[in-house]
Motif scaffolding. Structure first.
Motif, PDB file in Angstrom:
ATOM      1  N   TYR A 157     -34.066  -9.267  31.538  1.00  0.00           N
ATOM      2  CA  TYR A 157     -33.889 -10.289  32.079  1.00  0.00           C
ATOM      3  C   TYR A 157     -34.561 -10.494  33.608  1.00  0.00           C
ATOM      4  CZ  TYR A 157     -31.205 -12.747  28.914  1.00  0.00           C
ATOM      5  OH  TYR A 157     -30.041 -13.333  27.178  1.00  0.00           O
ATOM      6  N   ARG A 158     -34.085  -9.113  34.276  1.00  0.00           N
ATOM      7  CA  ARG A 158     -34.878  -9.037  35.482  1.00  0.00           C
ATOM      8  C   ARG A 158     -36.298  -8.849  35.848  1.00  0.00           C
ATOM      9  NH1 ARG A 158     -30.843  -8.674  38.781  1.00  0.00           N
ATOM     10  NH2 ARG A 158     -31.092  -7.003  39.911  1.00  0.00           N
ATOM     11  N   GLU A 159     -36.922  -7.905  35.040  1.00  0.00           N
ATOM     12  CA  GLU A 159     -38.344  -8.172  34.505  1.00  0.00           C
ATOM     13  C   GLU A 159     -38.558  -9.662  34.677  1.00  0.00           C
ATOM     14  OE1 GLU A 159     -38.330  -5.232  31.416  1.00  0.00           O
ATOM     15  OE2 GLU A 159     -37.969  -3.100  32.459  1.00  0.00           O
ATOM     16  N   LYS A 160     -38.222  -9.748  33.521  1.00  0.00           N
ATOM     17  CA  LYS A 160     -38.735 -11.587  33.335  1.00  0.00           C
ATOM     18  C   LYS A 160     -38.487 -12.771  34.552  1.00  0.00           C
ATOM     19  CE  LYS A 160     -38.397 -11.870  28.396  1.00  0.00           C
ATOM     20  NZ  LYS A 160     -37.266 -13.070  27.430  1.00  0.00           N
ATOM     21  N   ALA A 195     -28.048   6.788  31.640  1.00  0.00           N
ATOM     22  CA  ALA A 195     -28.837   5.733  31.641  1.00  0.00           C
ATOM     23  C   ALA A 195     -28.853   5.230  33.378  1.00  0.00           C
ATOM     24  CB  ALA A 195     -28.479   4.035  30.697  1.00  0.00           C
ATOM     25  N   TYR A 196     -30.294   5.244  33.777  1.00  0.00           N
ATOM     26  CA  TYR A 196     -29.938   4.346  35.399  1.00  0.00           C
ATOM     27  C   TYR A 196     -30.454   2.694  34.696  1.00  0.00           C
ATOM     28  CZ  TYR A 196     -29.738   9.018  36.694  1.00  0.00           C
ATOM     29  OH  TYR A 196     -29.069  10.115  36.671  1.00  0.00           O
ATOM     30  N   GLU A 197     -29.848   1.930  35.484  1.00  0.00           N
ATOM     31  CA  GLU A 197     -30.794   0.694  35.681  1.00  0.00           C
ATOM     32  C   GLU A 197     -31.834  -0.134  36.962  1.00  0.00           C
ATOM     33  OE1 GLU A 197     -27.194  -2.326  36.266  1.00  0.00           O
ATOM     34  OE2 GLU A 197     -26.125  -1.010  34.967  1.00  0.00           O
ATOM     35  N   ARG A 198     -33.048   0.587  36.536  1.00  0.00           N
ATOM     36  CA  ARG A 198     -33.580   1.108  38.023  1.00  0.00           C
ATOM     37  C   ARG A 198     -34.040  -1.038  37.974  1.00  0.00           C
ATOM     38  NH1 ARG A 198     -37.235   5.168  35.119  1.00  0.00           N
ATOM     39  NH2 ARG A 198     -36.351   6.744  34.719  1.00  0.00           N
ATOM     40  N   ASN A 199     -34.091  -1.110  39.700  1.00  0.00           N
ATOM     41  CA  ASN A 199     -35.171  -1.772  40.140  1.00  0.00           C
ATOM     42  C   ASN A 199     -36.138  -2.521  39.266  1.00  0.00           C
ATOM     43  OD1 ASN A 199     -35.546  -3.806  42.273  1.00  0.00           O
ATOM     44  ND2 ASN A 199     -33.431  -3.361  42.884  1.00  0.00           N
ATOM     45  N   PRO A 200     -35.813  -4.069  39.323  1.00  0.00           N
ATOM     46  CA  PRO A 200     -37.140  -4.537  38.406  1.00  0.00           C
ATOM     47  C   PRO A 200     -38.111  -4.968  39.852  1.00  0.00           C
ATOM     48  CG  PRO A 200     -35.330  -6.258  39.021  1.00  0.00           C
ATOM     49  CD  PRO A 200     -34.286  -4.650  38.642  1.00  0.00           C
ATOM     50  N   TYR A 201     -37.489  -5.393  40.830  1.00  0.00           N
ATOM     51  CA  TYR A 201     -38.405  -5.455  42.201  1.00  0.00           C
ATOM     52  C   TYR A 201     -39.390  -4.956  42.287  1.00  0.00           C
ATOM     53  CZ  TYR A 201     -35.198  -9.808  41.552  1.00  0.00           C
ATOM     54  OH  TYR A 201     -34.092 -10.238  41.472  1.00  0.00           O
ATOM     55  N   ASP A 260     -48.612  -9.419  26.859  1.00  0.00           N
ATOM     56  CA  ASP A 260     -49.426 -10.760  27.600  1.00  0.00           C
ATOM     57  C   ASP A 260     -50.240 -10.865  28.186  1.00  0.00           C
ATOM     58  OD1 ASP A 260     -46.708 -12.265  27.697  1.00  0.00           O
ATOM     59  OD2 ASP A 260     -45.692 -10.799  28.909  1.00  0.00           O
ATOM     60  N   GLY A 261     -51.344  -9.773  28.393  1.00  0.00           N
ATOM     61  CA  GLY A 261     -52.629  -9.559  29.049  1.00  0.00           C
ATOM     62  C   GLY A 261     -52.917  -8.693  30.366  1.00  0.00           C
ATOM     63  N   ASN A 262     -51.424  -8.220  30.759  1.00  0.00           N
ATOM     64  CA  ASN A 262     -51.457  -7.338  32.087  1.00  0.00           C
ATOM     65  C   ASN A 262     -51.686  -5.982  31.621  1.00  0.00           C
ATOM     66  OD1 ASN A 262     -51.290  -9.866  33.354  1.00  0.00           O
ATOM     67  ND2 ASN A 262     -48.660  -9.582  32.586  1.00  0.00           N
ATOM     68  N   PRO A 263     -53.070  -5.110  32.854  1.00  0.00           N
ATOM     69  CA  PRO A 263     -52.989  -3.668  31.983  1.00  0.00           C
ATOM     70  C   PRO A 263     -51.831  -2.946  32.269  1.00  0.00           C
ATOM     71  CG  PRO A 263     -54.303  -4.744  33.869  1.00  0.00           C
ATOM     72  CD  PRO A 263     -53.627  -5.889  33.570  1.00  0.00           C
TER      73      PRO A 263
END
Length: 278
Positions: free
Chosen positions: A154-157, A187-193, A219-222
């Protein structure tokens, strides 16, 4: 179902929370005078607040989406005075839409304190943080790994939709420590920003081997992976100063070999990046 029948780990829908607590159907802090309760909801599918666990203390951000928050404002005041006003506190976390996980009844672990976060308009402001702990005889639940992965997706989106300036602001003004949760494994919750910022700066080029990403994602991104130069498991910070983008092979290489020369190269790359932004 009544409040007393709730069990930590139980998943409720929003309408069930409203029915059980006789509270409002929206908001992160829901006061109910009928049940003398304050329902606290930390919704990880939203992007604004940075609630987090540090050990057995949950640092919960108060009310107010724009500008500095006030301690005497509505439910901030209710929560701040909960040790004397007799209001019962109940904490829920949301990892997937409309799935409210009951963490347990909580109480203030310490005095509220102020911190800096961005508001909904991306302006840096002062917020009130309420340290909460589970009440005595309540055991913390073990979080399924899939909940953490769902939250991260969710946060990555959300991060991918931000402009470069918005992303930079969110990545800079964020909690430095990765959130460590008790799951079936650590588990580590990494910051998506921070992660998205490192990938955009790399612009499709691995920062260790200097080669283009080996393929594009769906999505076509590297396709590059983010790596913490000082590993989180060794106490490294989840910040733009400690995060860089690598191709899958180099990422694996760093975690298997961890060569000093490679570490120094990555540190130099980050220093160059930050000096160019100064």
């Amino acid at each position: 179902m009544t409040i007393d029948e709730l069990v930590p780990g139980q998943i409720l829908r929003n309408d069930e929370i409203v029915s059980i607590f006789q509270c409002a159907p929206q908001g992160g802090m829901r006061r109910s005078k009928r049940t003398n309760s304050l329902v606290l909801i930390s919704d990880h599918t939203k992007a604004l607040y940075e609630d987090r666990w540090e050990g057995d203390v949950f640092h919960y951000t108060g009310m107010g989406r724009v500008g500095d928050q006030k301690l005497d404002f509505q439910q901030n005041k209710t929560l701040a005075e909960s040790t004397t006003n007799g209001v019962d506190l109940y904490l829920f976390e949301v990892f997937r839409e409309n799935e409210y996980v009951f963490m347990g009844q909580v109480e203030l672990a310490d005095q509220p304190y102020q911190d800096q976060q961005l508001d909904i308009e991306n302006n840096l402001r002062l917020v009130w943080i309420f340290p909460l702990k589970l009440k005595e005889n309540t055991q913390p639940i073990e979080i399924p790994q899939e909940w953490i992965e769902s939250k991260n997706r969710y946060r990555e989106k959300i991060a991918k939709k931000l402009s470069d300036e918005e992303l930079k602001a969110r990545a800079k003004h964020t909690n430095k420590k990765a959130i460590k949760r008790s799951t079936s494994t650590t588990a580590y919750e990494r910051n998506p920003y921070v992660s998205e910022y490192a990938k955009r700066w790399a612009n499709g080029i691995c920062q260790l081997c200097d080669q283009p990403a080996p393929f594009n994602d769906k999505d076509g991104n590297p396709y590059l992976e983010t790596h913490h130069i000082e590993w989180l498991s060794r106490g490294g910070d989840d910040t733009i100063e400690n995060t860089i983008a690598l191709c899958p092979n180099c990422h694996r290489k760093m975690h298997i070999l961890d060569r000093k020369a490679d570490v120094e190269k990555l540190k130099k790359r980050v220093r160059e990046r930050l000096s160019s932004l100064a």
